[in-house]
Design a protein around this motif. Structure first.
Motif, mmCIF file in Angstrom:
data_model
loop_
_atom_site.group_PDB
_atom_site.id
_atom_site.type_symbol
_atom_site.label_atom_id
_atom_site.label_comp_id
_atom_site.label_asym_id
_atom_site.label_seq_id
_atom_site.Cartn_x
_atom_site.Cartn_y
_atom_site.Cartn_z
ATOM 1 N N ASN A 168 0.826 -1.207 0.000
ATOM 2 C CA ASN A 168 0.000 0.000 0.000
ATOM 3 C C ASN A 168 0.861 1.258 0.000
ATOM 4 N N TYR A 169 1.776 1.351 -0.950
ATOM 5 C CA TYR A 169 2.693 2.494 -0.988
ATOM 6 C C TYR A 169 1.944 3.815 -1.070
ATOM 7 N N THR A 170 0.900 3.889 -1.898
ATOM 8 C CA THR A 170 0.186 5.151 -2.092
ATOM 9 C C THR A 170 -0.370 5.677 -0.777
ATOM 10 N N TYR A 171 -1.038 4.797 -0.008
ATOM 11 C CA TYR A 171 -1.613 5.219 1.269
ATOM 12 C C TYR A 171 -0.520 5.666 2.231
ATOM 13 N N HIS A 172 0.475 4.814 2.399
ATOM 14 C CA HIS A 172 1.467 5.068 3.424
ATOM 15 C C HIS A 172 2.421 6.198 3.068
ATOM 16 N N HIS A 173 2.635 6.419 1.784
ATOM 17 C CA HIS A 173 3.475 7.552 1.379
ATOM 18 C C HIS A 173 2.812 8.856 1.796
ATOM 19 N N ALA A 174 1.513 8.955 1.601
ATOM 20 C CA ALA A 174 0.793 10.169 1.985
ATOM 21 C C ALA A 174 0.870 10.402 3.488
ATOM 22 N N VAL A 175 0.643 9.344 4.278
ATOM 23 C CA VAL A 175 0.697 9.482 5.735
ATOM 24 C C VAL A 175 2.115 9.826 6.178
ATOM 25 N N SER A 176 3.099 9.106 5.649
ATOM 26 C CA SER A 176 4.484 9.316 6.072
ATOM 27 C C SER A 176 4.967 10.722 5.735
ATOM 28 N N CYS A 177 4.649 11.196 4.530
ATOM 29 C CA CYS A 177 5.052 12.552 4.159
ATOM 30 C C CYS A 177 4.420 13.577 5.085
ATOM 31 N N SER A 178 3.173 13.337 5.467
ATOM 32 C CA SER A 178 2.500 14.245 6.391
ATOM 33 C C SER A 178 3.212 14.272 7.738
ATOM 34 N N VAL A 179 3.588 13.093 8.225
ATOM 35 C CA VAL A 179 4.283 13.008 9.514
ATOM 36 C C VAL A 179 5.608 13.750 9.465
ATOM 37 N N TRP A 180 6.392 13.492 8.418
ATOM 38 C CA TRP A 180 7.690 14.156 8.299
ATOM 39 C C TRP A 180 7.538 15.659 8.150
ATOM 40 N N ALA A 181 6.540 16.087 7.385
ATOM 41 C CA ALA A 181 6.335 17.523 7.168
ATOM 42 C C ALA A 181 5.943 18.225 8.464
ATOM 43 N N VAL A 182 5.064 17.594 9.254
ATOM 44 C CA VAL A 182 4.652 18.197 10.521
ATOM 45 C C VAL A 182 5.832 18.224 11.498
ATOM 46 N N ALA A 183 6.595 17.127 11.565
ATOM 47 C CA ALA A 183 7.778 17.112 12.432
ATOM 48 C C ALA A 183 8.770 18.191 12.008
ATOM 49 N N PHE A 184 8.904 18.384 10.701
ATOM 50 C CA PHE A 184 9.797 19.413 10.161
ATOM 51 C C PHE A 184 9.278 20.799 10.540
ATOM 52 N N GLY A 185 7.980 21.034 10.317
ATOM 53 C CA GLY A 185 7.391 22.317 10.664
ATOM 54 C C GLY A 185 7.472 22.604 12.155
ATOM 55 N N ARG A 186 7.311 21.559 12.966
ATOM 56 C CA ARG A 186 7.470 21.694 14.417
ATOM 57 C C ARG A 186 8.875 22.146 14.751
ATOM 58 N N HIS A 187 9.864 21.543 14.109
ATOM 59 C CA HIS A 187 11.263 21.919 14.333
ATOM 60 C C HIS A 187 11.512 23.375 13.937
#
Length: 415
Positions: A168-187
C-alpha cells in the motif's frame, strides 16, 4: 559580510568553539552530524584521532572562544543568529516546542490517530477515483489529532511510519510525508494552523495520480520520456480536483502545485527556482523525496535512511534549498526512529528514540544476536551512556540497514 565559519586546525581549537563540519565525512567518526562544542582539552585530543582540521561555527561558539575582531564585519555588525536564519526561512518568530510525553506514553494514542488518518485517506482516494467531490473537512478533522500527537512527541508517529505495508505504498506515502512535514514544521517553530496545512498538503499533493493509468503507476521498469510526461500531469489533475473542494487554503494549493519544483529550476510543471518556490512547496519536495527513496516502491527497493540523508545532503543547493536540507537532517537524524541498524558487536536492532544532541548515539532495541538469530527476549540500550567513558563497553552503530533486512517484519516484532 561577517565571517560565520572558520577553518581551524585541531591543535588550535579552544574550549567553547562549536565544530560544525569536519575534514572528513561525519559517518567516519562518532560525532553528531549537527555539530558539537569543544568542552575541554580532552575533546580536542579525542578529535585529533580523526581530523587534522575542522570548521568552527562562530555564531554557535561561546563569544570569548573566538578572537573579537573575527566576530565583526566591516561595519562592526554581529553576524545573524540561528534564530534569525529560521526567521528568514519562515518569515515568523520561531515557536519552541518541547516534548510533553515520552515515546511510550504517546504510542498508543498515535496508533489510534494513525489508523484514523489512513482510513480517511483511503476513503478520500476512492472518492477521487470515482469523481466525487473531496471531503476536506473530514480530512482536516482526522489530521488535527495527528498533528497534536506529533507536537507532543514526534517519535511515536515517526516510529509508526516505519511499519508500512509494502502493498500500500500510495496510502502510506501520503501518511508518512504528512508526519515528516509536521515534524519538520514543528522543528522550524511554525504555529499549529500551519502544521495542519502541511499535513493536509502532503495528503493531497499526489491525489491527481488517481487519474493516471494504474499500469503506469505500478510498472517495474524505468519510464519512457513519453510516460514520464504523462505522470507529470498528476500535478495539474490534483490542483483541479482540490480547487473544487471547499475550504482549501493557499498553503495547501502551493504544496500541490510546487512539490516537484526544484531549487535549480529543473523541476516541473513550471520550472520554478529558488524563492519562486513557496516555503511549503520546498518542504513538500524534501519530505516527498526522502520518504520515496526509503520506501518499497513497485520499481525500486528502499535504501537505508542514512544513505537517503547522505543523498539529500549531496542534493543541497541543487534540488533543494541548502538551509532547509540542513534543518531537515536535524529532524530526521542519521538513524531515524524505526530504522534498522547493525551494531559493532554484530547484533541488529531498531532505533526506538533519538538522543537529540547525539544523533549517532540513539536508543536501540536489540532484536537479533551476533549470529542474526531472533532473540527470545529483546533488550534496550542507550548508546549515549558510554560517551564520556574512557573504557566504553557499549557497541556503536556499524551501518544502517534497509527495511526488511534479515527478514525482520517490523509490525510483528516492534510492539
Amino acid at each position: 559580510m561577517p565571517i560565520t565559519v572558520l577553518k581551524v586546525r585541531v591543535n588550535d581549537l579552544q574550549p567553547g568553539m562549536y565544530v560544525s563540519s569536519l575534514d572528513r565525512p561525519w559517518l567516519e567518526t562518532p560525532y553528531p552530524i549537527q555539530g558539537f562544542r569543544i568542552a575541554s582539552e580532552r575533546d580536542q585530543r579525542h578529535l585529533k584521532q580523526y581530523c587534522d582540521y575542522v570548521y568552527v561555527d562562530v555564531i554557535k561558539s561561546e563569544a570569548l572562544s573566538i578572537p573579537k575582531h573575527i566576530l565583526l564585519n566591516d561595519e562592526g555588525d554581529q553576524p545573524k543568529s540561528d534564530a534569525a536564519q529560521i526567521l528568514k526561512l519562515t518569515q515568523r518568530p520561531r515557536i519552541i516546542y518541547e516534548k510533553a510525553t515520552s515515546r511510550e506514553e504517546e504510542l498508543s494514542t498515535a496508533q489510534t490517530h494513525y489508523r484514523s488518518v489512513e482510513n480517511t485517506y483511503q476513503t478520500l482516494l476512492r472518492d477521487a477515483e470515482n469523481n466525487a467531490k473531496l471531503n476536506l473537512p473530514v480530512l482536516r478533522k482526522s489530521i488535527e489529532p495527528m498533528v497534536q500527537s506529533i507536537i507532543r512527541n514526534p517519535d511515536a508517529f515517526i516510529w509508526l511510519t516505519h511499519l508500512k505495508n509494502m502493498d500500500n505504498y500510495t496510502y502510506h506515502h501520503a501518511v508518512s510525508c504528512s508526519v515528516w512535514a509536521v515534524a519538520f514544521g514543528r522543528h522550524l517553530g511554525l504555529p499549529t494552523e500551519k502544521l495542519n496545512s502541511l499535513a493536509t498538503g502532503c495528503f493531497l499533493f499526489d491525489i491527481g495520480k488517481c487519474k493516471l493509468p494504474k499500469a503506469l503507476l505500478n510498472n517495474t521498469r524505468r519510464l519512457s520520456s513519453e510516460e514520464f510526461n504523462t505522470v507529470k500531469q498528476h500535478v495539474l489533475f490534483g490542483l483541479e480536483m482540490v480547487k473544487q473542494a471547499k475550504g482549501v487554503n493557499k498553503d495547501v494549493l502551493d504544496m500541490i502545485r510546487t512539490h516537484h519544483e526544484r531549487h535549480n529550476g529543473s523541476g516541473y510543471p513550471l520550472g520554478l527556482s529558488d524563492d519562486q518556490i513557496p516555503l511549503f512547496g520546498r518542504i513538500a519536495g524534501i519530505v516527498d523525496a526522502y520518504d520515496a527513496i526509503t520506501s518499497h516502491r513497485p520499481f525500486c527497493k528502499p535504501i537505508p535512511a542514512y544513505e537517503a540523508i547522505d543523498g539529500l545532503y549531496q542534493w543541497r543547493g541543487v534540488d533543494f534549498q541548502t538551509e532547509l536540507v540542513e534543518q531537515f537532517i536535524q529532524v530526521v537524524g542519521i538513524y531515524p526512529v524505526g530504522s534498522l541498524v547493525e551494531l559493532s558487536d554484530d547484533t541488529v536492532g531498531v532505533v526506538i528514540s533519538q538522543n537529540e544532541h547525539f544523533r549517532l548515539r540513539p536508543q536501540i532495541m536489540v532484536l537479533l544476536d551476533a549470529d542474526k538469530k531472533l532473540l527470545d527476549e529483546f533488550y534496550e540500550i542507550d548508546l549515549r551512556v558510554d560517551l564520556e567513558s574512557e573504557s566504553a563497553t557499549l557497541p556503536t552503530i556499524s551501518r544502517g540497514l534497509p527495511p526488511g533486512a534479515y527478514d525482520l517484519d517490523q509490525s510483528q516484532y516492534y510492539f
